[in-house]
Design an enzyme around this catalytic site. Structure first.
Site, PDB file in Angstrom:
ATOM      1  N   GLU A  22      -5.997  -1.093  15.674  1.00 50.05           N
ATOM      2  CA  GLU A  22      -6.619  -2.075  14.594  1.00 50.05           C
ATOM      3  C   GLU A  22      -6.061  -3.615  14.328  1.00 50.05           C
ATOM      4  OE1 GLU A  22      -8.283  -2.805  10.047  1.00 50.05           O
ATOM      5  OE2 GLU A  22      -7.634  -0.572  10.653  1.00 50.05           O
ATOM      6  N   ARG A  73       1.198  -6.664  12.159  1.00 46.71           N
ATOM      7  CA  ARG A  73       0.608  -5.722  13.688  1.00 46.71           C
ATOM      8  C   ARG A  73       0.532  -7.137  14.860  1.00 46.71           C
ATOM      9  NH1 ARG A  73      -3.649  -1.031  12.397  1.00 46.71           N
ATOM     10  NH2 ARG A  73      -1.967   0.196  10.918  1.00 46.71           N
ATOM     11  N   SER A  92      -9.672  -6.451  10.073  1.00 48.87           N
ATOM     12  CA  SER A  92     -11.606  -6.226   9.722  1.00 48.87           C
ATOM     13  C   SER A  92     -12.078  -7.271   8.989  1.00 48.87           C
ATOM     14  CB  SER A  92     -11.167  -4.861   8.816  1.00 48.87           C
ATOM     15  OG  SER A  92     -10.765  -3.853   9.443  1.00 48.87           O
ATOM     16  N   ARG A 138       0.774  -1.149  -0.668  1.00 46.65           N
ATOM     17  CA  ARG A 138      -0.119  -0.104  -0.004  1.00 46.65           C
ATOM     18  C   ARG A 138       0.866   0.889   0.052  1.00 46.65           C
ATOM     19  NH1 ARG A 138      -5.038  -1.610   4.526  1.00 46.65           N
ATOM     20  NH2 ARG A 138      -4.940  -3.589   2.746  1.00 46.65           N
ATOM     21  N   ARG A 144       2.744   1.053   9.731  1.00 44.75           N
ATOM     22  CA  ARG A 144       1.903   2.035   8.332  1.00 44.75           C
ATOM     23  C   ARG A 144       3.093   1.067   7.608  1.00 44.75           C
ATOM     24  NH1 ARG A 144      -2.681   3.918   7.741  1.00 44.75           N
ATOM     25  NH2 ARG A 144      -3.471   4.392  10.252  1.00 44.75           N
TER      26      ARG A 144
END
Length: 425
Positions: free
Chosen positions: A349, A391, A352, A262, A277
């Site tokens: 987070e 993560r 999801s 990303r 990130r």
């Protein structure tokens, strides 16, 4: 992506849902555009019918020796040919405009999704586990990793720039162990089939799951018009594109452990320290393809699969239901799992889990044949992180840290670590 016929029949509900998601009320504009397209299609069909009829009349006129009439009909056919070419171009233009407008609109939330604008309006679903009671001031993962000499951001920057990391030694092995543990659990206990997928895909594949055209800047694009996947949801979901699946074979459940990429175009200045990130990361993805009646229950089942990973690892977490304003473009409802990070003293987070209804299926033209009445319907698609490996590594490091900076290995990971119980400097 929406069916213009559905919008026409449910204009008020459509506009209300779009406004709730921060988009404009656009039903009247879309319907007007479609009506213009329909008029052009009708004109085109009439011209084609007249051309065909005139062509037949030419032969009859020549057969009866009426050359004057034949010449007049030939002139008319010539004019109709030009009108048809222009009509076809205009029809394509209007259809493309309608498709572009429809493809830019976010999915409609389920009725039970809470209202709200951003993450501050998300609603707590439940929590699990006790936060570790540490007798010392806990460190963040990058402090632990750098002190161990096994997390190297400086070398990564030399190789690739910011937002990359080089893991070494036992931390590198721990990351690999976490990914293998997750994929094994989903295969052996949760009924998923493992799939190894390409991490470069075509534009139409990115369009199918909703990454294009709206989120092009968030992805990496190659010179030969391929895209690095932001998540293996993209290739996994597109396995059923442009096909009709036997309804008796649903649900289809697949999982993959893959690299993801990303650009993080919209996150300047956020989480600049550490691994939270990154431009490149590893993730285990779960994708389910169901019939139209099973997707809501399947989302709850998938959430349980992701939660089971953290429970086995002993990582405290909470589950929140995302509000309308915080949901992803393709989702109808999303549950986020947020792991407790002692170093940051907050939840972050880590997964999801979303149901998309038939939104992605329409973009992919993915359908199934209903076993009960043999009708063909659009499948429903779901995706969920099961979970983000990087993560999860952060969560393990921070929750299992000791005062001397060592990392205790959770018991379920020790078989993957050759029996190692602790990572020490």
């Amino acid at each position: 992506m929406f069916d213009i016929k559905w919008i026409r029949e449910n204009a008020e509900a459509f506009d209300k849902a779009q406004i709730a998601r921060g988009a404009e009320a656009s039903s009247s504009r879309l319907i007007a555009l479609d009506e213009e397209r329909v008029v052009e299609v009708q004109k085109l069909q009439e011209a084609q019918q007249r051309r065909n009829a005139a062509s037949k009349e030419i032969g009859k006129a020549k057969g009866s020796g009426d050359e004057e009439k034949a010449q007049a009909l030939m002139a008319e056919v010539g004019q109709l040919k030009s009108a048809i070419q222009n009509g076809e171009a205009k029809t394509r233009e209007l259809q493309d405009a309608l498709n572009a407008a429809l493809s830019s609109l976010p999915n409609i939330p389920l009725d039970d999704v809470p209202a709200g604008k951003d993450e501050d309006d998300n609603v707590l679903h439940h929590t699990w586990g006790d936060k570790p009671e540490l007798s010392f001031e806990p460190k963040e993962h990058f402090e632990l990793g750098e002190a161990l000499g096994q997390m190297d951001f400086e070398s990564a920057a030399k190789l690739s720039g910011s937002r990359f990391v080089v893991l070494k030694g036992q931390l590198a092995r721990l990351e690999r162990a976490i990914g293998q543990f997750m994929i094994d659990t989903h295969i052996n206990e949760h009924g998923y089939d493992e799939v190894s997928v390409p991490t470069l895909v075509r534009s139409e594949v990115m369009f199918g799951t909703g990454q294009l055209p709206k989120f092009a800047e968030d992805a990496f694009h190659t010179d030969d018009d391929r895209w690095l996947i932001p998540t293996s949801e993209v290739p996994l979901t597109n396995l059923v594109r442009e096909s009709i699946v036997d309804g008796e074979k649903l649900p289809m459940r697949v999982t993959a452990l893959s690299h993801c990429y990303r650009s993080e175009a919209g996150s300047a200045g956020r989480d600049t320290r550490g691994m939270l990130r990154q431009h490149q990361f590893t993730k285990v993805e779960m994708v389910s393809v169901t019939d139209e009646n099973s997707s809501v229950a399947e989302q709850e089942r998938m959430l349980g699969c992701a939660e089971a990973i953290l429970q086995k690892l002993g990582i405290p977490y909470r589950v929140v239901t995302l509000c309308i304003g915080d949901m992803g473009f393709s989702a109808r409802r999303t549950f986020d799992i947020e792991a407790w990070l002692p170093g940051q003293k907050t939840y972050r987070e880590i997964s999801s889990v979303s149901t998309c209804g038939d939104f992605q299926a329409r973009r992919m033209n993915a359908r199934y044949r209903d076993a009960s009445d043999k009708s063909v319907k659009y499948v429903h698609t779901l995706n969920g992180s099961g979970v983000a490996v990087g993560r999860c590594l952060i969560a393990v490091m921070e929750n299992y840290q000791t005062e001397d900076g060592s990392i205790v290995i959770p018991e379920v990971l020790r078989p993957y670590m050759g029996g190692l119980e602790k990572i020490s400097a």
